[in-house]
Design an enzyme around this catalytic site. Structure first.
Site, mmCIF file in Angstrom:
data_model
loop_
_atom_site.group_PDB
_atom_site.id
_atom_site.type_symbol
_atom_site.label_atom_id
_atom_site.label_comp_id
_atom_site.label_asym_id
_atom_site.label_seq_id
_atom_site.Cartn_x
_atom_site.Cartn_y
_atom_site.Cartn_z
ATOM 1 N N SER A 1 0.864 -1.177 0.000
ATOM 2 C CA SER A 1 0.000 0.000 0.000
ATOM 3 C C SER A 1 0.903 1.230 0.000
ATOM 4 O O SER A 1 1.702 1.414 0.916
ATOM 5 C CB SER A 1 -0.870 -0.031 1.253
ATOM 6 O OG SER A 1 -1.584 1.159 1.381
ATOM 7 N N LYS B 1 -1.087 -0.940 -4.354
ATOM 8 C CA LYS B 1 -2.295 -0.165 -4.020
ATOM 9 C C LYS B 1 -1.887 1.280 -3.790
ATOM 10 O O LYS B 1 -0.963 1.552 -3.014
ATOM 11 C CB LYS B 1 -2.926 -0.767 -2.770
ATOM 12 C CG LYS B 1 -3.891 0.112 -2.024
ATOM 13 C CD LYS B 1 -4.638 -0.715 -0.982
ATOM 14 C CE LYS B 1 -4.736 0.013 0.342
ATOM 15 N NZ LYS B 1 -5.458 -0.787 1.355
ATOM 16 N N LYS C 1 -2.859 4.993 -2.501
ATOM 17 C CA LYS C 1 -3.797 5.787 -1.716
ATOM 18 C C LYS C 1 -4.182 7.008 -2.548
ATOM 19 O O LYS C 1 -3.307 7.627 -3.180
ATOM 20 C CB LYS C 1 -3.126 6.244 -0.415
ATOM 21 C CG LYS C 1 -2.845 5.118 0.540
ATOM 22 C CD LYS C 1 -4.129 4.653 1.187
ATOM 23 C CE LYS C 1 -3.878 3.680 2.317
ATOM 24 N NZ LYS C 1 -5.135 3.162 2.868
ATOM 25 N N ASP D 1 -7.136 3.156 -3.052
ATOM 26 C CA ASP D 1 -7.843 3.171 -1.768
ATOM 27 C C ASP D 1 -8.103 4.620 -1.373
ATOM 28 O O ASP D 1 -7.175 5.406 -1.207
ATOM 29 C CB ASP D 1 -6.981 2.479 -0.702
ATOM 30 C CG ASP D 1 -7.686 2.376 0.643
ATOM 31 O OD1 ASP D 1 -8.862 2.797 0.748
ATOM 32 O OD2 ASP D 1 -7.057 1.866 1.595
ATOM 33 N N GLU E 1 -11.100 0.898 -3.514
ATOM 34 C CA GLU E 1 -11.419 0.519 -2.132
ATOM 35 C C GLU E 1 -12.019 1.690 -1.370
ATOM 36 O O GLU E 1 -11.514 2.813 -1.433
ATOM 37 C CB GLU E 1 -10.109 0.052 -1.471
ATOM 38 C CG GLU E 1 -10.315 -0.563 -0.105
ATOM 39 C CD GLU E 1 -8.987 -1.017 0.511
ATOM 40 O OE1 GLU E 1 -7.962 -1.061 -0.199
ATOM 41 O OE2 GLU E 1 -8.977 -1.305 1.717
ATOM 42 N N ASP F 1 -13.819 -1.745 3.084
ATOM 43 C CA ASP F 1 -12.898 -1.967 4.201
ATOM 44 C C ASP F 1 -13.556 -1.408 5.468
ATOM 45 O O ASP F 1 -14.193 -2.151 6.223
ATOM 46 C CB ASP F 1 -11.563 -1.267 3.877
ATOM 47 C CG ASP F 1 -10.563 -1.268 5.017
ATOM 48 O OD1 ASP F 1 -10.829 -1.881 6.056
ATOM 49 O OD2 ASP F 1 -9.486 -0.644 4.883
ATOM 50 N N LYS G 1 -9.825 -7.334 7.647
ATOM 51 C CA LYS G 1 -8.810 -7.003 8.658
ATOM 52 C C LYS G 1 -9.306 -7.580 9.962
ATOM 53 O O LYS G 1 -10.298 -7.105 10.519
ATOM 54 C CB LYS G 1 -8.669 -5.486 8.808
ATOM 55 C CG LYS G 1 -7.959 -4.785 7.676
ATOM 56 C CD LYS G 1 -7.897 -3.295 7.935
ATOM 57 C CE LYS G 1 -7.188 -2.572 6.797
ATOM 58 N NZ LYS G 1 -7.549 -1.146 6.752
ATOM 59 N N GLY H 1 -4.135 -4.485 6.028
ATOM 60 C CA GLY H 1 -3.103 -4.279 7.041
ATOM 61 C C GLY H 1 -3.281 -2.916 7.665
ATOM 62 O O GLY H 1 -3.899 -2.024 7.084
HETATM 63 O O1 NPG Z 1 0.617 -2.311 4.762
HETATM 64 O O2 NPG Z 1 -0.229 -2.449 6.746
HETATM 65 C C1 NPG Z 1 -0.109 -1.900 5.647
HETATM 66 C C2 NPG Z 1 -0.902 -0.655 5.379
HETATM 67 C C3 NPG Z 1 -2.049 -0.923 4.495
HETATM 68 O O3 NPG Z 1 -3.019 0.971 3.524
HETATM 69 C C4 NPG Z 1 -2.958 0.251 4.451
HETATM 70 N N1 NPG Z 1 -3.662 0.436 5.543
HETATM 71 O O4 NPG Z 1 -6.657 2.172 5.048
HETATM 72 O O5 NPG Z 1 -6.133 0.127 4.814
HETATM 73 C C5 NPG Z 1 -5.851 1.252 5.176
HETATM 74 C C6 NPG Z 1 -4.487 1.566 5.728
HETATM 75 C C7 NPG Z 1 -4.413 1.944 7.178
HETATM 76 C C8 NPG Z 1 -3.203 2.022 7.785
HETATM 77 C C9 NPG Z 1 -5.506 2.222 7.903
HETATM 78 C C10 NPG Z 1 -3.086 2.362 9.115
HETATM 79 C C11 NPG Z 1 -5.404 2.582 9.233
HETATM 80 C C12 NPG Z 1 -4.192 2.641 9.839
#
Ligand code: NPG
Length: 381
Positions: A135, A161, A163, A188, A213, A238, A262, A290
């Protein structure tokens, strides 16, 4: 099994690079870890809440208070418990799935360590390696984004992915797509758009994305269904999915075609498996999300990601993508973009004591039988 003691720690680890999303920027990973001590073994759980209630409604200080004042006392009062009972002990506490997951997972870890079984095996894993995606946070410039994506593709990640946020979307994604026409890409939005932003999603439809997403508000399944009916790209939810039934409803009304699972968001590994089962039954692909977890949460995620319905690469990157030094021995990705699922008892990993100590900002030990400072009589959870 009787839980005799629960140690809560607030830990902080600097990230290798700031992680920017549509709701903010993180430079450190700050989270709660719980270590439960039972008469048979110890177990670990990581809470996925963050410093602020931005991704979800929970946040570290609130989760800490709930764990200390309600959830841990409920666990102590229960006496002899099996991991499968823990969700039920918390049933009268509404929501707060991140805090609940911490203890559900920690008690299960203790139980499995005592039995010598791995979490993956216990949940019904179908594989011993999983496909890794990455991500990519919102970069300062398009050039910086392209540089990061180039590095990640060279490392072997199976899916990238990106953001996105209003104004930092179609142009950025098109630049990546133009440079890598065959890469598996998704985006996302973390709920940053409104139904009126349909043109953004119509434009993204031309960029051959695996999914978009959580485009809209986390509580708005109806508008997600309307959006999904107007775009070809699969919508993935999500934040909207906090329990298995949310996934069932979302799929039923056509609010999405893919679900990000998750375990830490939905209340732990048992509910994550239920989300998986609902989606599998409906023929919808799932993948493992994650939350920048330390090795404790990462091991938990990997066991879930090994379930048979996880057919898409997850946000399950190796430790080095997040931290200079993880709390556990590092998780590594092979050049083919896969990672091994831990196979030892329970989570199969432990925090390294010196690292844990060095990263701990606060520690509190709660003991069964000790009076809680705040309340008498005990609440009826
Ligand atoms: O690789 O763990 C990872 C991050 C993946 O983008 C990611 N997580 O919105 O899904 C999400 C985001 C996130 C990270 C959300 C931290 C909340 C806290």
């Amino acid at each position: 099994m009787r839980v005799r003691e629960v140690e809560l720690r607030l830990v902080a680890l600097p990230l290798v690079r700031p992680f920017r999303t549509s709701f903010g920027e993180a430079t450190d990973k700050v989270c709660i870890l719980a270590r439960v001590v039972t008469d048979e073994a110890e177990g670990w759980g990581e809470c996925v809440a963050d410093v602020e209630p931005d991704f979800g409604a929970e946040f570290n200080e609130g989760a800490w208070a709930l764990l200390r004042d309600l959830l841990v006392p409920a666990l102590f009062r229960a006496g002899d418990v099996a991991a499968g009972d823990v969700e039920g002990l918390f049933a009268s506490v509404r929501g707060n799935t991140m805090a609940k997951a911490t203890l559900v997972n920690a008690v299960l870890d203790a139980e499995l360590r005592a039995a010598g079984r791995s979490l993956a095996e216990h949940l019904g894993a179908a594989r011993d390696r999983i496909a890794c995606g990455v991500s990519v946070g919102i970069a300062r410039t398009t050039e910086a984004l392209l540089d990061q994506v180039e590095g990640y593709l060279a490392e072997g990640y199976r899916r990238i992915k990106l953001k996105i946020a209003p104004g930092l979307d179609v142009g950025r994604v098109r630049a990546v797509r133009d440079r890598w026409p065959d890469a598996t890409l998704s985006v996302d939005a973390n709920a940053a758009y409104a139904p009126d932003d349909i043109d953004v999603f119509l434009a993204l439809d031309d960029l051959d994305l695996l999914m978009v997403e959580q485009p809209l508000h986390h509580d708005d399944l109806v508008r997600h269904a309307a959006l999904q009916s107007r775009i070809r790209t699969d919508v993935c939810l999500d934040e909207s999915v906090k329990r298995a039934d949310d996934a069932a409803v979302a799929l039923e009304i056509g609010a999405c075609r893919i679900v990000n699972v998750k375990q830490g968001r939905v209340g732990g590994v048992f509910e994550a498996r239920r989300v998986h089962d609902v989606c599998r039954g409906a023929g919808a692909p799932v993948w493992c999300g994650g939350m920048l977890e330390t090795g404790v949460g990462r091991a938990t995620n990997l066991a879930v990601a090994a379930l048979p319905g996880f057919s898409l690469p997850g946000d399950t990157s190796p430790s080095a993508r997040y931290f200079h030094e993880d709390l556990t021995p590092p998780f590594e990705m092979a050049p083919d973009g896969t990672m091994a699922v831990p196979s030892g008892p329970g989570l199969g990993v432990d925090p390294v004591p010196e690292r844990l100590e060095a990263r701990t900002r606060r520690r509190e030990v709660l003991r069964a039988g000790a009076t809680t400072p705040w309340a008498a009589p005990a609440p009826s959870v």
